[in-house]
Design a protein around this motif. Sequence first.
Motif, PDB file in Angstrom:
ATOM      1  N   ALA A 151       0.942  -1.239  -0.155  1.00 30.30           N
ATOM      2  CA  ALA A 151       0.110   0.051  -0.265  1.00 30.30           C
ATOM      3  C   ALA A 151       1.087   1.437  -0.124  1.00 30.30           C
ATOM      4  CB  ALA A 151      -0.959   0.045   0.930  1.00 30.30           C
ATOM      5  N   GLY A 152       2.156   1.126  -0.061  1.00 26.04           N
ATOM      6  CA  GLY A 152       3.079   2.242   0.012  1.00 26.04           C
ATOM      7  C   GLY A 152       3.237   3.049   1.253  1.00 26.04           C
ATOM      8  N   VAL A 153       2.821   2.139   2.329  1.00 27.27           N
ATOM      9  CA  VAL A 153       3.061   3.006   3.666  1.00 27.27           C
ATOM     10  C   VAL A 153       4.571   2.727   4.258  1.00 27.27           C
ATOM     11  CG1 VAL A 153       2.418   2.465   6.139  1.00 27.27           C
ATOM     12  CG2 VAL A 153       0.917   2.089   4.507  1.00 27.27           C
ATOM     13  N   ALA A 154       5.114   3.664   4.619  1.00 30.63           N
ATOM     14  CA  ALA A 154       6.703   3.325   4.991  1.00 30.63           C
ATOM     15  C   ALA A 154       6.547   2.539   6.466  1.00 30.63           C
ATOM     16  CB  ALA A 154       7.172   4.834   5.419  1.00 30.63           C
ATOM     17  N   TYR A 155       7.585   1.461   6.448  1.00 36.93           N
ATOM     18  CA  TYR A 155       7.246   0.609   7.381  1.00 36.93           C
ATOM     19  C   TYR A 155       8.930   0.243   8.131  1.00 36.93           C
ATOM     20  CZ  TYR A 155       7.393  -4.086   9.424  1.00 36.93           C
ATOM     21  OH  TYR A 155       7.861  -5.169  10.449  1.00 36.93           O
ATOM     22  N   GLY A 156       9.087   0.794   9.276  1.00 30.65           N
ATOM     23  CA  GLY A 156      10.289   0.763  10.207  1.00 30.65           C
ATOM     24  C   GLY A 156      10.084  -0.642  10.817  1.00 30.65           C
ATOM     25  N   PRO A 157      11.214  -1.692  10.543  1.00 29.41           N
ATOM     26  CA  PRO A 157      11.082  -2.696  11.305  1.00 29.41           C
ATOM     27  C   PRO A 157      11.829  -2.665  12.795  1.00 29.41           C
ATOM     28  CG  PRO A 157      12.767  -2.687   9.637  1.00 29.41           C
ATOM     29  CD  PRO A 157      11.974  -1.621   9.480  1.00 29.41           C
ATOM     30  N   GLY A 158      11.457  -3.365  13.735  1.00 24.73           N
ATOM     31  CA  GLY A 158      11.883  -3.091  15.054  1.00 24.73           C
ATOM     32  C   GLY A 158      13.740  -3.213  15.127  1.00 24.73           C
ATOM     33  N   LYS A 159      14.130  -4.055  14.428  1.00 33.49           N
ATOM     34  CA  LYS A 159      15.714  -4.141  14.509  1.00 33.49           C
ATOM     35  C   LYS A 159      16.243  -2.827  14.195  1.00 33.49           C
ATOM     36  CE  LYS A 159      16.259  -7.503  11.827  1.00 33.49           C
ATOM     37  NZ  LYS A 159      14.761  -8.061  11.527  1.00 33.49           N
ATOM     38  N   ALA A 160      15.597  -1.788  13.742  1.00 35.52           N
ATOM     39  CA  ALA A 160      16.049  -0.556  13.157  1.00 35.52           C
ATOM     40  C   ALA A 160      15.470   0.377  14.056  1.00 35.52           C
ATOM     41  CB  ALA A 160      15.720  -0.095  11.894  1.00 35.52           C
ATOM     42  N   ALA A 161      14.048   0.596  14.217  1.00 42.02           N
ATOM     43  CA  ALA A 161      13.221   1.449  14.601  1.00 42.02           C
ATOM     44  C   ALA A 161      13.410   1.680  16.369  1.00 42.02           C
ATOM     45  CB  ALA A 161      11.798   1.612  14.195  1.00 42.02           C
ATOM     46  N   ASN A 162      13.406   0.470  17.035  1.00 38.19           N
ATOM     47  CA  ASN A 162      13.546   0.205  18.392  1.00 38.19           C
ATOM     48  C   ASN A 162      15.009  -0.061  18.830  1.00 38.19           C
ATOM     49  OD1 ASN A 162      14.006  -2.288  18.632  1.00 38.19           O
ATOM     50  ND2 ASN A 162      11.771  -2.930  18.491  1.00 38.19           N
ATOM     51  N   ALA A 163      15.892   0.461  18.055  1.00 38.80           N
ATOM     52  CA  ALA A 163      17.261   0.379  18.514  1.00 38.80           C
ATOM     53  C   ALA A 163      17.553   1.420  19.499  1.00 38.80           C
ATOM     54  CB  ALA A 163      18.171   0.196  17.232  1.00 38.80           C
ATOM     55  N   GLY A 164      16.948   2.255  19.713  1.00 36.22           N
ATOM     56  CA  GLY A 164      17.276   3.378  20.741  1.00 36.22           C
ATOM     57  C   GLY A 164      17.539   2.676  22.224  1.00 36.22           C
ATOM     58  N   GLY A 165      16.859   1.837  22.487  1.00 34.72           N
ATOM     59  CA  GLY A 165      17.240   1.293  24.015  1.00 34.72           C
ATOM     60  C   GLY A 165      18.479   0.486  24.060  1.00 34.72           C
ATOM     61  N   VAL A 166      18.557  -0.258  23.256  1.00 34.72           N
ATOM     62  CA  VAL A 166      20.136  -0.862  23.175  1.00 34.72           C
ATOM     63  C   VAL A 166      21.081   0.158  22.958  1.00 34.72           C
ATOM     64  CG1 VAL A 166      20.339  -1.792  20.798  1.00 34.72           C
ATOM     65  CG2 VAL A 166      21.202  -3.074  22.893  1.00 34.72           C
ATOM     66  N   ALA A 167      20.847   1.091  22.137  1.00 39.95           N
ATOM     67  CA  ALA A 167      22.081   2.129  21.811  1.00 39.95           C
ATOM     68  C   ALA A 167      22.345   3.061  23.199  1.00 39.95           C
ATOM     69  CB  ALA A 167      21.462   3.223  20.813  1.00 39.95           C
ATOM     70  N   VAL A 168      21.279   3.501  23.841  1.00 38.98           N
ATOM     71  CA  VAL A 168      21.672   4.065  25.306  1.00 38.98           C
ATOM     72  C   VAL A 168      22.135   3.077  26.298  1.00 38.98           C
ATOM     73  CG1 VAL A 168      20.552   5.429  26.947  1.00 38.98           C
ATOM     74  CG2 VAL A 168      20.136   5.936  24.892  1.00 38.98           C
ATOM     75  N   SER A 169      21.827   1.788  26.103  1.00 42.81           N
ATOM     76  CA  SER A 169      22.407   0.865  27.159  1.00 42.81           C
ATOM     77  C   SER A 169      23.965   0.718  26.771  1.00 42.81           C
ATOM     78  CB  SER A 169      21.793  -0.631  26.984  1.00 42.81           C
ATOM     79  OG  SER A 169      20.801  -0.754  27.500  1.00 42.81           O
ATOM     80  N   ALA A 170      24.343   0.627  25.310  1.00 38.98           N
ATOM     81  CA  ALA A 170      25.630   0.675  25.144  1.00 38.98           C
ATOM     82  C   ALA A 170      26.434   2.135  25.601  1.00 38.98           C
ATOM     83  CB  ALA A 170      25.891   0.613  23.565  1.00 38.98           C
ATOM     84  N   LEU A 171      25.691   3.114  25.211  1.00 35.87           N
ATOM     85  CA  LEU A 171      26.308   4.418  25.977  1.00 35.87           C
ATOM     86  C   LEU A 171      26.568   4.372  27.382  1.00 35.87           C
ATOM     87  CD1 LEU A 171      24.178   7.064  23.969  1.00 35.87           C
ATOM     88  CD2 LEU A 171      26.510   6.031  23.425  1.00 35.87           C
ATOM     89  N   GLU A 172      25.356   3.849  28.063  1.00 35.65           N
ATOM     90  CA  GLU A 172      25.781   3.542  29.639  1.00 35.65           C
ATOM     91  C   GLU A 172      27.034   2.605  29.970  1.00 35.65           C
ATOM     92  OE1 GLU A 172      23.100   1.226  33.192  1.00 35.65           O
ATOM     93  OE2 GLU A 172      22.030   2.076  31.719  1.00 35.65           O
ATOM     94  N   MET A 173      27.170   1.486  29.290  1.00 36.92           N
ATOM     95  CA  MET A 173      28.342   0.942  29.213  1.00 36.92           C
ATOM     96  C   MET A 173      29.853   1.686  29.092  1.00 36.92           C
ATOM     97  SD  MET A 173      27.232  -2.434  26.859  1.00 36.92           S
ATOM     98  CE  MET A 173      28.752  -3.354  26.989  1.00 36.92           C
ATOM     99  N   ARG A 174      29.634   2.533  28.087  1.00 45.68           N
ATOM    100  CA  ARG A 174      30.709   3.506  27.946  1.00 45.68           C
ATOM    101  C   ARG A 174      31.160   4.383  29.044  1.00 45.68           C
ATOM    102  NH1 ARG A 174      30.516   6.921  22.521  1.00 45.68           N
ATOM    103  NH2 ARG A 174      30.183   5.061  21.563  1.00 45.68           N
ATOM    104  N   GLN A 175      30.020   4.750  29.493  1.00 46.91           N
ATOM    105  CA  GLN A 175      30.046   5.694  30.677  1.00 46.91           C
ATOM    106  C   GLN A 175      30.667   4.871  32.027  1.00 46.91           C
ATOM    107  OE1 GLN A 175      26.694   8.428  31.502  1.00 46.91           O
ATOM    108  NE2 GLN A 175      25.843   7.170  29.511  1.00 46.91           N
ATOM    109  N   ASN A 176      30.139   3.655  32.240  1.00 48.13           N
ATOM    110  CA  ASN A 176      30.503   2.832  33.156  1.00 48.13           C
ATOM    111  C   ASN A 176      32.095   2.551  33.108  1.00 48.13           C
ATOM    112  OD1 ASN A 176      27.541   0.898  33.477  1.00 48.13           O
ATOM    113  ND2 ASN A 176      27.951   2.568  34.302  1.00 48.13           N
ATOM    114  N   SER A 177      32.704   2.079  31.924  1.00 47.79           N
ATOM    115  CA  SER A 177      33.896   1.740  31.784  1.00 47.79           C
ATOM    116  C   SER A 177      34.816   2.870  31.857  1.00 47.79           C
ATOM    117  CB  SER A 177      34.172   1.435  30.332  1.00 47.79           C
ATOM    118  OG  SER A 177      33.918   2.244  29.225  1.00 47.79           O
TER     119      SER A 177
END
Length: 451
Positions: A365-391
């Motif tokens: 139908a031409g709807v823009a569709y963002g799959p979770g492995k891309a669209a909801n990666a923000g949580g794990v991204a900030v988790s990795a930033l938390e790891m960087r801060q911890n180190s």
Amino acid sequence: MTAASTQDELAAVHSELVRRNPAQPEFHQAAREVLQSLAPVLAARPELAEAALIERLCEPERQVVFRVPWQDDKGRTHVNRGFRVEFNSALGPYKGGLRFHPSVNLSVVKFLGFEQIFKNALTGLGIGGGKGGSDFDPQGRSDAEVMRFCQSFMTELYRHIGEGTDVPAGDIGVGGREIGYLFGQYRRITNRWESGALTGKGIGWGGSAGRTEATGYGNVLFLAEMLRRRGEDLAGRQALVSGSGNVSIYTVEKLHELGALPLTVSDSGGYVVDEKGIDLELLKQIKEVERGRVSDYAERRGRSAVYVPGGSVWEVPADVALPSATQNELDAADATALVRGGVRAVSEGANMPVTPEAVRILQDAGVAYGPGKAANAGGVAVSALEMRQNSGRETWPRERVDNELAAVMRNIHDVCWETAERYGNPGDYVSGANIAGFERVAEAMLAQGLI
């Protein structure tokens, strides 16, 4: 090697995966969705089809299943099952959340861990893929019961994790309370202050500003990028949000911040439609403080809000939709209703919430569709930033974390878009995300030898 012959080989890999992993439908679905995207890249780069790389990628490096005995407040003993699937560490330590929910089984954990490989690769932050959890249900349990369960769970899990090995975080049923109990037991058993062994911690003891909001915020940022690529703006758009947990709450918050109007939230009992837009503070009070239901929201909001027991939140006409509850919550009938209601874009806040049939309907139908492995990666991204801060034993200000998150989500969007174009599927974020994540992991696996 042609794309057609490669597709046949990938189909054979999936058939063997199903044979070797019976009764794991969620894992089968997640693997099929990725494998169906890879024929173009394997035809163009035959070196990535060598050394049984695909077969190795589909087989977890380690699967841990264990007993979790605990006592409730009345002294009765319960026995739950715990899981940790360490799927792939080619890019860094295993990284992925823990889910406490009655639906958790090995199939669910393996599907989540498999998705996590590609999601984490897309962040570019040097983390591998893993997932875990238990069929324990924290709903309705006292803090003392949750603490006893978490301590029993960590008494086994501790031997498998660590800041350079495997770094769990939260997921459904595992929030700040649970992470606190888990970390306390880890610290007690190991006699180490190893703050990088878990993420999602409290800000006062090793956590990161913005981690609580990151998955919901990141999904809205990805949605905004998809619309911007089409020459459209998120501001002024009516939005549907499913669920009412952490991801949903902060999806609603970011939608408001960017000028959109979130109309809905839901839970297992039904959904609420609020024509004035979801009242964020009331929603937080009911869900985060009182641990109530969305029906309570409707009762206290007033005339603008209507509670619909049962039914589907996707029946409501709107411009954009953000499924943020759980896997396979949006099916073909729901997708048809969304298209009929004029939806322009769908972005996944949960993991695999849209069924394969529904994805096809949306894309056709031409709807823009963002799959979770891309669209909801923000949580794990900030988790990795938390790891960087911890180190570095650092604590970053909220503004820096928000800027880093926005940059990561923008980069993920652009990488998916450009990869899809490079392999002849312009605008297809599914193939773009799958291929881009696969290339990064596959190249690392080849470089590290047959292990």
